[in-house]
Motif scaffolding. Structure first.
Motif, PDB file in Angstrom:
ATOM      1  N   HIS A  33       0.832  -1.202   0.000  1.00 26.51           N
ATOM      2  CA  HIS A  33       0.000   0.000   0.000  1.00 26.51           C
ATOM      3  C   HIS A  33       0.872   1.261   0.000  1.00 26.51           C
ATOM      4  O   HIS A  33       0.609   2.214  -0.729  1.00 26.51           O
ATOM      5  CB  HIS A  33      -0.909  -0.029   1.239  1.00 26.51           C
ATOM      6  CG  HIS A  33      -1.439   1.303   1.655  1.00 26.51           C
ATOM      7  ND1 HIS A  33      -2.465   1.924   0.988  1.00 26.51           N
ATOM      8  CD2 HIS A  33      -1.067   2.140   2.656  1.00 26.51           C
ATOM      9  CE1 HIS A  33      -2.709   3.092   1.570  1.00 26.51           C
ATOM     10  NE2 HIS A  33      -1.884   3.245   2.582  1.00 26.51           N
ATOM     11  N   GLU A  34       1.941   1.228   0.794  1.00 25.50           N
ATOM     12  CA  GLU A  34       2.806   2.396   0.921  1.00 25.50           C
ATOM     13  C   GLU A  34       3.546   2.734  -0.378  1.00 25.50           C
ATOM     14  O   GLU A  34       3.836   3.904  -0.642  1.00 25.50           O
ATOM     15  CB  GLU A  34       3.828   2.174   2.053  1.00 25.50           C
ATOM     16  CG  GLU A  34       3.225   2.133   3.440  1.00 25.50           C
ATOM     17  CD  GLU A  34       2.543   0.801   3.790  1.00 25.50           C
ATOM     18  OE1 GLU A  34       1.764   0.782   4.752  1.00 25.50           O
ATOM     19  OE2 GLU A  34       2.773  -0.203   3.090  1.00 25.50           O
ATOM     20  N   LYS A  75      -6.041   0.463   0.267  1.00 24.04           N
ATOM     21  CA  LYS A  75      -6.387   0.064   1.623  1.00 24.04           C
ATOM     22  C   LYS A  75      -5.109  -0.194   2.419  1.00 24.04           C
ATOM     23  O   LYS A  75      -4.246  -0.955   1.991  1.00 24.04           O
ATOM     24  CB  LYS A  75      -7.250  -1.195   1.596  1.00 24.04           C
ATOM     25  CG  LYS A  75      -7.711  -1.624   2.951  1.00 24.04           C
ATOM     26  CD  LYS A  75      -8.594  -2.849   2.854  1.00 24.04           C
ATOM     27  CE  LYS A  75      -8.950  -3.310   4.257  1.00 24.04           C
ATOM     28  NZ  LYS A  75      -9.600  -4.612   4.236  1.00 24.04           N
ATOM     29  N   GLU A  76      -4.995   0.462   3.556  1.00 27.37           N
ATOM     30  CA  GLU A  76      -3.800   0.326   4.386  1.00 27.37           C
ATOM     31  C   GLU A  76      -3.537  -1.140   4.738  1.00 27.37           C
ATOM     32  O   GLU A  76      -4.450  -1.889   5.058  1.00 27.37           O
ATOM     33  CB  GLU A  76      -3.960   1.151   5.655  1.00 27.37           C
ATOM     34  CG  GLU A  76      -2.661   1.334   6.400  1.00 27.37           C
ATOM     35  CD  GLU A  76      -2.766   2.364   7.505  1.00 27.37           C
ATOM     36  OE1 GLU A  76      -2.045   2.198   8.491  1.00 27.37           O
ATOM     37  OE2 GLU A  76      -3.555   3.315   7.370  1.00 27.37           O
TER      38      GLU A  76
END
Length: 92
Positions: A33-34, A75-76
């Motif tokens: 996600h990052e 989504k984290e």
């Protein structure tokens, strides 16, 4: 194996190289996600300098095939596996 695309480091797995008239390299890599935004922004450029220091290899390339296991990594905590095939640009 570490592969750099426009100096962006990627930890590649299942690396496969073919060399007929032009070099073609395919591999898979995990995107979190990052990193999702940075990776997709990079890939949209589709104009790369590929470096594989371990093999003393550097070449200009474009995407010849691309897929991902997910379409939304916003989504984290989510991760996806990207498959990428890069083809060396034709020489003039």
């Amino acid at each position: 194996m570490k592969i750099f695309i426009n100096d962006f480091p990627i930890e590649a797995k299942n690396v496969n190289k073919e060399n007929s008239d032009r070099l073609k390299i395919s591999f898979k890599f995990t995107v979190t996600h990052e990193d999702y935004h940075d990776v997709t922004t990079l890939l949209y450029k589709n104009d790369f300098i590929v470096k594989i220091p371990e093999e003393n290899l550097e070449f200009p390339a474009t995407i010849s095939n691309y897929s991902t296991s997910v379409t939304n990594l916003y989504k984290e905590g989510s991760e996806g596996e990207f498959s990428l095939e890069l083809m060396e640009k034709k020489r003039c």
